[in-house]
Design a protein around this motif. Structure first.
Motif, PDB file in Angstrom:
ATOM      1  N   TRP A 106       0.807  -1.225   0.000  1.00 59.09           N
ATOM      2  CA  TRP A 106       0.000   0.000   0.000  1.00 59.09           C
ATOM      3  C   TRP A 106       0.838   1.271   0.000  1.00 59.09           C
ATOM      4  N   ARG A 107       2.182   1.112  -0.053  1.00 61.91           N
ATOM      5  CA  ARG A 107       3.051   2.284  -0.079  1.00 61.91           C
ATOM      6  C   ARG A 107       3.984   2.245  -1.295  1.00 61.91           C
ATOM      7  N   ARG A 108       3.534   1.642  -2.375  1.00 64.53           N
ATOM      8  CA  ARG A 108       4.333   1.564  -3.592  1.00 64.53           C
ATOM      9  C   ARG A 108       3.875   2.642  -4.570  1.00 64.53           C
ATOM     10  N   PHE A 109       4.848   3.309  -5.173  1.00 70.40           N
ATOM     11  CA  PHE A 109       4.555   4.411  -6.080  1.00 70.40           C
ATOM     12  C   PHE A 109       5.330   4.207  -7.374  1.00 70.40           C
ATOM     13  N   ASP A 110       4.818   4.763  -8.455  1.00 72.77           N
ATOM     14  CA  ASP A 110       5.388   4.474  -9.773  1.00 72.77           C
ATOM     15  C   ASP A 110       5.527   5.725 -10.633  1.00 72.77           C
ATOM     16  N   GLY A 111       5.875   6.844 -10.009  1.00 72.12           N
ATOM     17  CA  GLY A 111       5.971   8.093 -10.754  1.00 72.12           C
ATOM     18  C   GLY A 111       7.006   8.056 -11.862  1.00 72.12           C
ATOM     19  N   GLU A 112       6.731   8.748 -12.936  1.00 74.45           N
ATOM     20  CA  GLU A 112       7.623   8.883 -14.104  1.00 74.45           C
ATOM     21  C   GLU A 112       7.442  10.286 -14.678  1.00 74.45           C
ATOM     22  N   PRO A 113       8.419  10.719 -15.513  1.00 78.52           N
ATOM     23  CA  PRO A 113       9.741  10.155 -15.794  1.00 78.52           C
ATOM     24  C   PRO A 113      10.670  10.316 -14.579  1.00 78.52           C
ATOM     25  N   VAL A 114      11.545   9.343 -14.367  1.00 74.98           N
ATOM     26  CA  VAL A 114      12.411   9.333 -13.201  1.00 74.98           C
ATOM     27  C   VAL A 114      13.495  10.400 -13.338  1.00 74.98           C
ATOM     28  N   THR A 115      13.721  11.140 -12.256  1.00 75.69           N
ATOM     29  CA  THR A 115      14.759  12.177 -12.216  1.00 75.69           C
ATOM     30  C   THR A 115      15.925  11.698 -11.361  1.00 75.69           C
ATOM     31  N   PRO A 116      17.155  11.705 -11.876  1.00 76.85           N
ATOM     32  CA  PRO A 116      18.312  11.328 -11.057  1.00 76.85           C
ATOM     33  C   PRO A 116      18.488  12.311  -9.898  1.00 76.85           C
ATOM     34  N   LEU A 117      18.973  11.800  -8.766  1.00 80.52           N
ATOM     35  CA  LEU A 117      19.196  12.623  -7.591  1.00 80.52           C
ATOM     36  C   LEU A 117      20.661  13.008  -7.471  1.00 80.52           C
ATOM     37  N   GLU A 118      20.922  14.296  -7.313  1.00 78.86           N
ATOM     38  CA  GLU A 118      22.286  14.771  -7.062  1.00 78.86           C
ATOM     39  C   GLU A 118      22.607  14.483  -5.596  1.00 78.86           C
ATOM     40  N   ARG A 119      23.249  13.369  -5.337  1.00 74.68           N
ATOM     41  CA  ARG A 119      23.339  12.815  -3.986  1.00 74.68           C
ATOM     42  C   ARG A 119      24.248  13.592  -3.052  1.00 74.68           C
ATOM     43  N   ASP A 120      25.261  14.227  -3.575  1.00 71.76           N
ATOM     44  CA  ASP A 120      26.166  14.987  -2.715  1.00 71.76           C
ATOM     45  C   ASP A 120      25.831  16.466  -2.818  1.00 71.76           C
ATOM     46  N   GLY A 121      24.586  16.769  -2.484  1.00 72.99           N
ATOM     47  CA  GLY A 121      24.107  18.145  -2.577  1.00 72.99           C
ATOM     48  C   GLY A 121      24.484  18.944  -1.354  1.00 72.99           C
ATOM     49  N   ALA A 122      23.664  19.939  -1.053  1.00 72.30           N
ATOM     50  CA  ALA A 122      24.033  20.913  -0.023  1.00 72.30           C
ATOM     51  C   ALA A 122      24.164  20.306   1.358  1.00 72.30           C
ATOM     52  N   ALA A 123      23.492  19.182   1.624  1.00 72.29           N
ATOM     53  CA  ALA A 123      23.629  18.575   2.954  1.00 72.29           C
ATOM     54  C   ALA A 123      25.060  18.162   3.207  1.00 72.29           C
ATOM     55  N   GLY A 124      25.838  17.951   2.141  1.00 73.78           N
ATOM     56  CA  GLY A 124      27.226  17.582   2.326  1.00 73.78           C
ATOM     57  C   GLY A 124      28.195  18.680   1.959  1.00 73.78           C
ATOM     58  N   ARG A 125      27.712  19.759   1.308  1.00 71.60           N
ATOM     59  CA  ARG A 125      28.624  20.795   0.820  1.00 71.60           C
ATOM     60  C   ARG A 125      28.602  22.049   1.662  1.00 71.60           C
ATOM     61  N   ARG A 126      27.416  22.560   1.981  1.00 65.72           N
ATOM     62  CA  ARG A 126      27.337  23.830   2.685  1.00 65.72           C
ATOM     63  C   ARG A 126      27.824  23.670   4.121  1.00 65.72           C
ATOM     64  N   LEU A 127      28.729  24.540   4.514  1.00 67.22           N
ATOM     65  CA  LEU A 127      29.348  24.413   5.823  1.00 67.22           C
ATOM     66  C   LEU A 127      28.344  24.448   6.965  1.00 67.22           C
ATOM     67  N   PRO A 128      27.374  25.390   7.015  1.00 65.07           N
ATOM     68  CA  PRO A 128      26.452  25.397   8.154  1.00 65.07           C
ATOM     69  C   PRO A 128      25.669  24.093   8.281  1.00 65.07           C
ATOM     70  N   GLU A 129      25.202  23.539   7.143  1.00 59.40           N
ATOM     71  CA  GLU A 129      24.432  22.312   7.200  1.00 59.40           C
ATOM     72  C   GLU A 129      25.314  21.128   7.562  1.00 59.40           C
ATOM     73  N   ARG A 130      26.508  21.087   7.001  1.00 63.06           N
ATOM     74  CA  ARG A 130      27.420  19.985   7.308  1.00 63.06           C
ATOM     75  C   ARG A 130      27.856  20.039   8.764  1.00 63.06           C
ATOM     76  N   ALA A 131      28.081  21.253   9.274  1.00 67.09           N
ATOM     77  CA  ALA A 131      28.510  21.405  10.667  1.00 67.09           C
ATOM     78  C   ALA A 131      27.434  20.943  11.637  1.00 67.09           C
ATOM     79  N   ARG A 132      26.158  21.057  11.243  1.00 67.32           N
ATOM     80  CA  ARG A 132      25.088  20.569  12.107  1.00 67.32           C
ATOM     81  C   ARG A 132      24.911  19.064  11.985  1.00 67.32           C
ATOM     82  N   ALA A 133      25.054  18.539  10.767  1.00 67.45           N
ATOM     83  CA  ALA A 133      24.723  17.143  10.511  1.00 67.45           C
ATOM     84  C   ALA A 133      25.780  16.182  11.009  1.00 67.45           C
ATOM     85  N   VAL A 134      27.054  16.491  10.783  1.00 67.75           N
ATOM     86  CA  VAL A 134      28.116  15.528  11.080  1.00 67.75           C
ATOM     87  C   VAL A 134      28.196  15.188  12.563  1.00 67.75           C
TER      88      VAL A 134
END
Length: 334
Positions: A31-59
């Motif tokens: 009941w939680r399966r979804f099939d949206g299209e067209p699929v968009t690739p995800l930029e995995r190393d985005g701001a959560a890993g690049r921006r200093l304020p966000e990285r400083a909070r997350a790590v």
């Protein structure tokens, strides 16, 4: 059905080097399966890993066993996580920590106020800009409508990405009383529609639009946006109101308590280092004593420790006055 690996998020603060852990979840419930299209690739190393304020909070985020457990429950069940707790307990930071560790790209943040609406969270259409350009240019085509559309943080999270986006709905209890119920439909169906694109879908079925984080454009087909992977949603709640049962039963609920001394020491060490921790025993004890009398947030302790040991305050004659300024009770008079 093939069993998956439960501990997808481990709370270590270390980014998954291979990026494969998120793919080791079990299959979603039927009941939680979804099939949206067209699929968009995800930029995995985005701001959560690049921006200093966000990285400083997350790590250095210190997740306890209960938090790790409930995050993984939400990840496997493909359900929103409703996080309740006092200010400064790390409710919002949890979203950045999960995005960083699982390499899920930029955190999409939707701060809620009493004026927030579902449509604003989904998308914005600049009708005036389109009309103005149409009156000054002769070559404007129906397919150009994507230039005047921008997905909101909620709308971007439910676009058909190959991996789940991380969405932070911050302080949902400050929103209009009807907002939780309005969110139920998109949480259940995993989709929404953009009426401006539906009207031209016969002539222009595919339209590219900008996501909220200005990443790769999302292609929308026939005006219908449907997720491929249900986003990891963190909704923070300061406990200022109650939510309807229909909303609560569709969420995984987590309550964050104020950290005790051992965890406070771990937080100080993670953020400021072991050398700073070694000199902060007295201040941590003072913080705990003050917190027993009134509301204080953990980041106030971090600010006080930094001010005392890294900003030359230790030997000043007004040392106590400066500490009092930083450790002022949140529920007291200014």
């Amino acid at each position: 059905m093939t069993a998956g690996e439960f501990l997808i998020y481990q709370g270590t603060g270390v980014s998954d080097p291979t990026g494969d852990r998120i793919r080791r979840r079990g299959e979603p419930p039927p009941w939680r399966r979804f099939d949206g299209e067209p699929v968009t690739p995800l930029e995995r190393d985005g701001a959560a890993g690049r921006r200093l304020p966000e990285r400083a909070r997350a790590v250095p985020y210190e997740a306890d066993a209960a938090t790790v457990r409930m995050v993984n429950v939400a990840l496997h069940l493909r359900r929103p996580l409703l996080v309740t707790g006092d200010p400064g307990t790390g409710k919002s930071t949890l979203a950045y920590a999960v995005a960083h560790e699982l390499r899920l790209g930029t955190v999409l943040r939707w701060p809620i106020t009493s004026r927030s609406t579902l449509t604003a969270g989904l998308y914005h259409y600049d009708a005036v800009g389109r009309i103005e350009e149409a009156t000054t240019r002769q070559d404007v085509q129906p397919s150009d409508i994507g230039r005047y559309l921008r997905l909101g943080p909620l709308g971007t999270a439910f676009a058909p990405y190959e991996l789940p986006r991380v969405l932070l709905i911050d302080e949902i209890d400050k929103g209009d009383i009807d907002l939780p119920n309005e969110l139920l439909d998109i949480f259940e169906e995993g989709e929404y529609r953009i009426s401006e694109l539906e009207r031209i879908s016969d002539a222009t079925p595919l339209v590219k639009v900008r996501p909220a984080d200005d990443g790769r454009q999302v292609t929308i087909q026939d005006g219908r946006v449907r997720c491929r992977e249900f986003p990891f949603i963190v909704m923070t709640n300061n406990g200022e109101r109650e939510f309807p049962p229909a909303f609560l039963r569709r969420c995984v609920q987590l309550r964050l308590a104020q950290p005790e001394e051992a965890r406070l020491r771990a937080i100080v060490e993670a953020h400021l280092g072991s050398d700073v921790l070694a000199g902060s025993d007295e201040l941590i004890a003072d913080f705990l004593s003050r917190r027993g009398r009134g509301q204080l947030a953990t980041d106030q302790l971090l600010n006080a420790v930094y001010l005392l040991l890294s900003a030359g305050v230790e030997d000043r004659p007004d040392r106590e006055d400066l500490i009092d300024v930083v450790l002022r009770e949140l529920n007291g008079s200014p």
